[in-house]
Design an enzyme around this catalytic site. Structure first.
Site, short mmCIF file in Angstrom:
data_model
loop_
_atom_site.label_atom_id
_atom_site.label_comp_id
_atom_site.label_asym_id
_atom_site.label_seq_id
_atom_site.Cartn_x
_atom_site.Cartn_y
_atom_site.Cartn_z
N GLU A 147 68.08 86.10 65.28
CA GLU A 147 66.88 85.25 65.28
C GLU A 147 65.66 86.15 65.44
OE1 GLU A 147 64.80 81.81 68.10
OE2 GLU A 147 66.85 82.46 68.52
N TYR A 152 50.05 86.26 63.39
CA TYR A 152 51.11 86.75 62.51
C TYR A 152 50.74 87.99 61.71
CZ TYR A 152 52.73 82.06 63.61
OH TYR A 152 53.12 80.93 64.28
N ASN A 157 64.09 83.98 60.48
CA ASN A 157 62.89 83.53 61.17
C ASN A 157 62.82 82.04 60.89
OD1 ASN A 157 60.37 82.82 62.07
ND2 ASN A 157 59.39 84.71 61.39
N ARG A 168 47.82 82.47 57.13
CA ARG A 168 47.96 81.51 58.23
C ARG A 168 47.86 82.25 59.57
NH1 ARG A 168 53.19 79.43 60.85
NH2 ARG A 168 52.38 77.85 62.26
N HIS A 195 61.25 86.41 65.44
CA HIS A 195 59.92 85.80 65.46
C HIS A 195 58.89 86.92 65.44
CE1 HIS A 195 61.57 81.86 66.18
NE2 HIS A 195 62.38 82.44 67.05
N ARG A 253 53.06 82.05 74.00
CA ARG A 253 52.28 81.04 73.29
C ARG A 253 52.45 79.68 73.96
NH1 ARG A 253 53.24 81.53 67.10
NH2 ARG A 253 51.46 80.13 67.15
N PRO A 269 59.96 77.32 57.60
CA PRO A 269 58.74 76.63 57.21
C PRO A 269 57.46 77.40 57.53
CG PRO A 269 59.75 75.54 59.10
CD PRO A 269 60.72 76.57 58.61
N ASN A 270 56.58 77.34 56.58
CA ASN A 270 55.22 77.90 56.65
C ASN A 270 55.17 79.42 56.57
OD1 ASN A 270 53.88 75.35 56.88
ND2 ASN A 270 54.67 75.26 58.97
N ALA A 330 59.00 76.98 62.96
CA ALA A 330 58.94 75.87 63.93
C ALA A 330 60.27 75.16 64.11
CB ALA A 330 57.86 74.88 63.50
#
Length: 146
Positions: A103, A23, A79, A18, A105, A112, A10-11, A82
């Site tokens: 995985e 990012y 990735n 964003r 990121h 964060r 998502p996103n 969330a």
């Protein structure tokens, strides 16, 4: 030619606009191009997909598991966005499909917000790459190549 599936959650379709301070300015198209180049370097086909919907990602993981079992796919770079911090269902799909998964990121999730420090995906993943920007995708692809 064997394949690696690159899944973005998502996103991630908003990459480039964003929170560029987190990012970067690379778009999803830039990331996909980078992945294609990495695949060509390693002699593997790269298929990139993105969804904002958990069930779609689960279906793709199940599909990847079947492809791995048939000997057509090496694994998945994911990735999960969330969903990393919320999705037991993705964890179960990865385990249930027996799919080798890295995985990934883009940002360092451990530097964060506190809620980003826990991953439901990590215990099911073969490996984890965090905080190396979009170059992490290249490393994740390399990690799946024998």
């Amino acid at each position: 030619m064997k394949k690696i599936l690159v899944l973005n959650g998502p996103n991630l379709n908003l990459l480039g606009t964003r929170e560029p301070e987190q990012y970067g300015r690379d778009t999803l198209a830039d990331v996909e191009r980078l992945c294609q180049e990495a695949g060509a370097k390693h002699g593997v086909e790269i298929e990139c997909r993105q969804s904002n919907h958990e069930g779609v990602l689960i279906d793709w993981i199940h599909e990847a598991g079947r492809e791995v079992a048939a000997g057509h796919m090496l694994g998945v770079v994911m990735n999960p966005g969330a969903y990393t911090h919320t999705s037991i269902a993705l964890h179960d799909a990865i385990k249930g499909a027996s799919v080798p998964l890295i995985e990934l990121h883009i940002s360092n999730v451990h530097a964060r917000e506190e809620f980003r420090h826990h991953s439901y995906i990590s215990p099911a993943a073969r490996g984890i790459i965090v905080g190396l920007g979009v170059k992490g995708y290249v490393l994740a692809i390399a990690a799946l190549v024998p």
